[in-house]
Design a protein around this motif. Structure first.
Motif: not given
Ligand SMILES: O=P(O)(O)O[C@@H]1[C@@H](OP(=O)(O)O)[C@H](OP(=O)(O)O)[C@H](O)[C@H](OP(=O)(O)O)[C@H]1OP(=O)(O)O
Ligand SMILES: Nc1ncnc2c1ncn2[C@@H]1O[C@H](COP(=O)(O)OP(=O)(O)O)[C@@H](O)[C@H]1O
Length: 292
Positions: A186-192, A194-196, A199-206, A232-236
């Motif tokens: 349920s938190l995949a979209a918020t955590i993994y 989005g621009t912040d 996944l985006a951070q791992l891509e930047k590191l890559k 849960t409040a939508g703030r990743s």
């Protein structure tokens, strides 16, 4: 006042008279300088990181801030010992969900002693390092006030196979990591995502690893950190940080293929969760009796 960190998930721990890291109330993490090559290597790394202007600021943010070294009372009672003074990555967190992912299919390097190579090789073969290019070294995922954290024991994590790793990456972003056999992600979209997101951070590191030839990071970990309440409040506010530089070598103009390969593999697994948040793992298809 120094104390044992509350949210350490892997590595040497300051428990039972052992030597391990300590934290204070002002946001510092004191990592003992191991008195062999590992200590001097990690100190040399942090020192060169602070001074090397080839490292872009948006990459620097992936490393804990380094405040130098300090003699403090070691956790194993051996008196004043030198420690690296680092930013405590957990200091602004209350109930952090944390995963330590050791990157690279190879945690050893050719210059190491034969005994050390054999020890690492054994662990790389027995875990998912060799097959996936990374292994989970430790984790905790916060569930709720009542049930606390899902925090599998070190032995259990060391036995994770590919399916266990997939499941752990899904449980890590699920509302019910302790009880679930089928994580809801349920938190995949918020955590993994989005621009912040992670996944985006791992891509930047890559992207940096595709070019950088300054360092080779053996046995180094990506820490993934987030706070469930905020998520849960939508703030990743999910973060990745790199830790453990006891085995960093000079890159000598060569790409760190070992780290880059592991990072690409981790990215693939995270992306796959976002593409298929409801996908069942192989284990989910098994009868209860065969899931253990
Ligand atoms: O000493 P061990 O066998 O517990 O190995 C340590 C690792 O534990 P694990 O692989 O989980 O068993 C330990 O791994 P984790 O951080 O727990 O993943 C470290 O890799 C540690 O390395 P160093 O301090 O960076 O040199 C490892 O120490 P060294 O192999 O460098 O002694
Ligand atoms: N700067 C930091 N702030 C907070 N926690 C940290 C920090 N660095 C490491 N940790 C915690 O300590 C664990 C082990 O760190 P690491 O540097 O790998 O130690 P070791 O060399 O003993 O393996 C990490 O998994 C993480 O939980």
């Amino acid at each position: 006042m120094l104390k044992v960190p509350d949210h350490q998930v892997a590595g040497h721990q300051a428990r039972d008279g052992m030597l391990g890291p300590l934290v204070d109330d002002s946001g510092c993490f004191y990592k003992p300088l191991q008195d062999d090559e590992r200590g001097s290597t990690e100190l040399a790394f942090y020192t060169s990181l602070s001074h090397d202007n080839r490292i872009p600021n948006d990459i620097r943010q992936f490393f804990p801030i380094f405040y130098g070294t300090q003699l403090i009372e070691a956790s194993n009672g051996t008196g004043l010992q030198p420690h690296l003074v680092l930013q405590n990555l957990m200091s602004n967190h209350d109930k952090p969900s944390v995963m330590d992912v050791k990157i690279g299919s190879r945690t050893w390097y050719p210059q190491a002693s034969e005994a050390y190579i054999q020890k690492c090789l054994k662990k790389d073969k027995e875990t998912t390092s060799l097959t996936l290019g990374f292994r989970i070294s430790g984790l905790q995922a916060y569930e709720s006030e009542e049930s606390g954290f899902w925090k599998p024991k070190k032995k259990q994590i060391q036995g994770f196979n590919v399916e266990d790793v997939k499941l752990a990456l899904r449980k890590f972003v699920s509302s019910n990591p302790i009880s679930c056999e089928e994580p809801d992600c349920s938190l995949a979209a918020t955590i993994y995502d989005g621009t912040d997101g992670i996944l985006a951070q791992l891509e930047k590191l890559k992207e940096w690893f595709e070019d950088q030839t300054i360092f080779h990071f053996y046995s180094c970990s990506v820490l993934m950190i987030y706070e469930k309440e905020a998520a849960t409040a939508g703030r990743s506010a999910a973060q990745i940080k790199l830790v453990d530089f006891a085995h960093v070598l000079r890159g000598e103009g060569v790409i760190d293929h070992n780290f880059l390969g592991g990072l690409c593999s981790l990215i693939k697994f995270v992306r796959n969760i976002l593409n298929n948040p409801r996908e069942c793992t192989a284990k989910d298809g098994l009868p209860e009796s065969e899931k253990k």
